[in-house]
Motif scaffolding. Structure first.
Motif: not given
Length: 379
Positions: A43-60
């Motif tokens: 959320x940016x300035x109260x609105x949904x905002x597309x964050x930078x894609x994190x393609x590679x995840x060190x997922x648990x």
């Protein structure tokens, strides 16, 4: 063998701006939330905002595969994950530092994730006072939390107010006074609706950069786009993105900046290097031809490159073989941690695989020596 990586990617704390902005701006500051379907949303300035894609995840849950260097592509790769959903080595600076040091990495320059390379997200804020505070808060967090995780490893690279060169100059000086070594700028601000580097609009910023010895790091894609057909695989954009670096290099070489500010050093991050000799050869040829009637720099492009520019490699034997044509002193190494192209955890073996027959002194220069001199970093 020691390494300094001039291109890694940090992951900001989830509460970075909530913790560092006054109550007046807290509700408008960038912050994470969960949608009804469980996916993370910024959320940016109260609105949904597309964050930078994190393609590679060190997922648990994937610890064993990750330890073998099998980078996990999340099945939700087009959507961000919260740092708390990933392993500590993804977002915890101390945990990551311990991991990198196991690979003899002794220096690491880190680009932002949430605000995007060069902090271009802040350009889009309607409230520029909020944007200014968010830039400063990110820089404070970088020094006080991220770099503090291992001050002898993390090389501080900061952000500036791209929409205001005077404010940006002040931020350069503020950060240099506390040990800042570099700044992340856009490779082509004209693509972001800003003045190009051919104009004098940026002079206050260049003056501050030259005065403080700050290194300018330009990550590919920091102009807001990379060349990619809409239906091509993601790897195509990764391959073609070197075109951005070629464009950035030529525009800067023919701009007034290197001539007017000869002490400024530029780094093109994630650029590759093997393409440099051919492009410089053509640049010199066209410079000879067109300077007869164009108002262009009086400096020969190839000579300016050797004085003022550096390019980076993850591992290219072709670049090492061409080092005399490129200029060995301009060649840097990057780990690109934690992205898919990273050679981690096989850092040293990956370098040896492409450097057979290359003198050890030349390998050391690329792996860490050139970067140590450029960023004034003790190894």
């Amino acid at each position: 063998m020691k390494f300094i990586s001039v291109d890694d990617h940090l992951v900001e704390a989830e509460d970075l701006w909530l913790n560092r902005l006054s109550r007046e701006y807290r509700d408008l500051a960038p912050q994470w939330a969960k949608r009804d379907d469980g996916r993370a949303v910024l959320l940016v300035e109260g609105k949904s905002y597309p964050p930078q894609t994190r393609t590679i995840q060190f997922v648990k849950g994937n610890e064993d595969r990750i330890a073998r260097g099998e980078f996990i592509v999340s099945d939700r790769y087009r959507h961000a994950l919260l740092p708390s959903e990933s392993l500590d080595i993804h977002h915890d600076p101390a945990a990551r530092a311990r991991l990198l040091r196991e690979s003899n990495i002794v220096g690491s320059v880190n680009f932002p994730t949430v605000p995007r390379f060069a902090g271009t997200m802040f350009l889009e804020f309607a409230d520029k006072t909020l944007a200014d505070l968010c830039v400063k808060a990110w820089n404070d967090w970088l020094f006080e939390e991220w770099c503090a995780g291992d001050p002898d490893l993390y090389i501080p690279m900061t952000l500036v107010q791209l929409w205001d060169p005077v404010a940006a100059a002040a931020e350069i000086r503020r950060n240099a006074a506390r040990g800042g070594r570099a700044v992340s700028l856009s490779e082509n601000p004209a693509m972001l609706g800003l003045p190009s580097y051919y104009t004098s609009e940026w002079d206050p910023l260049w003056e501050a950069i030259a005065e403080t010895g700050t290194v300018v790091c330009m990550h590919l894609g920091s102009q807001g786009s990379v060349p990619m057909p809409p239906d091509a695989p993601k790897c195509v954009s990764t391959i073609l993105s070197e075109q951005n670096c070629m464009s950035a290099l030529i525009n800067l070489l023919f701009s007034p900046v290197p001539e007017r500010f000869p002490d400024i050093k530029f780094v093109l991050s994630e650029s590759g290097i093997a393409w440099v000799p051919g492009l410089l050869e053509r640049a010199d040829r066209e410079w000879e031809e067109y300077r007869q009637w164009d108002e262009i720099t009086s400096l020969r492009p190839s000579e300016t490159y050797r004085r003022s520019f550096h390019c980076c490699t993850v591992g290219e034997r072709s670049a090492l073989m061409l080092r005399d044509m490129i200029g060995l002193e301009t060649m840097l190494w990057e780990c690109d941690f934690p992205h898919a192209e990273s050679p981690w955890p096989h850092v040293e073996s990956s370098m040896r695989a492409v450097s057979d027959g290359i003198p050890a002194a030349d390998i050391d220069a690329v792996a860490h020596g050139n970067a140590a001199a450029l960023f004034r970093w003790k190894v």
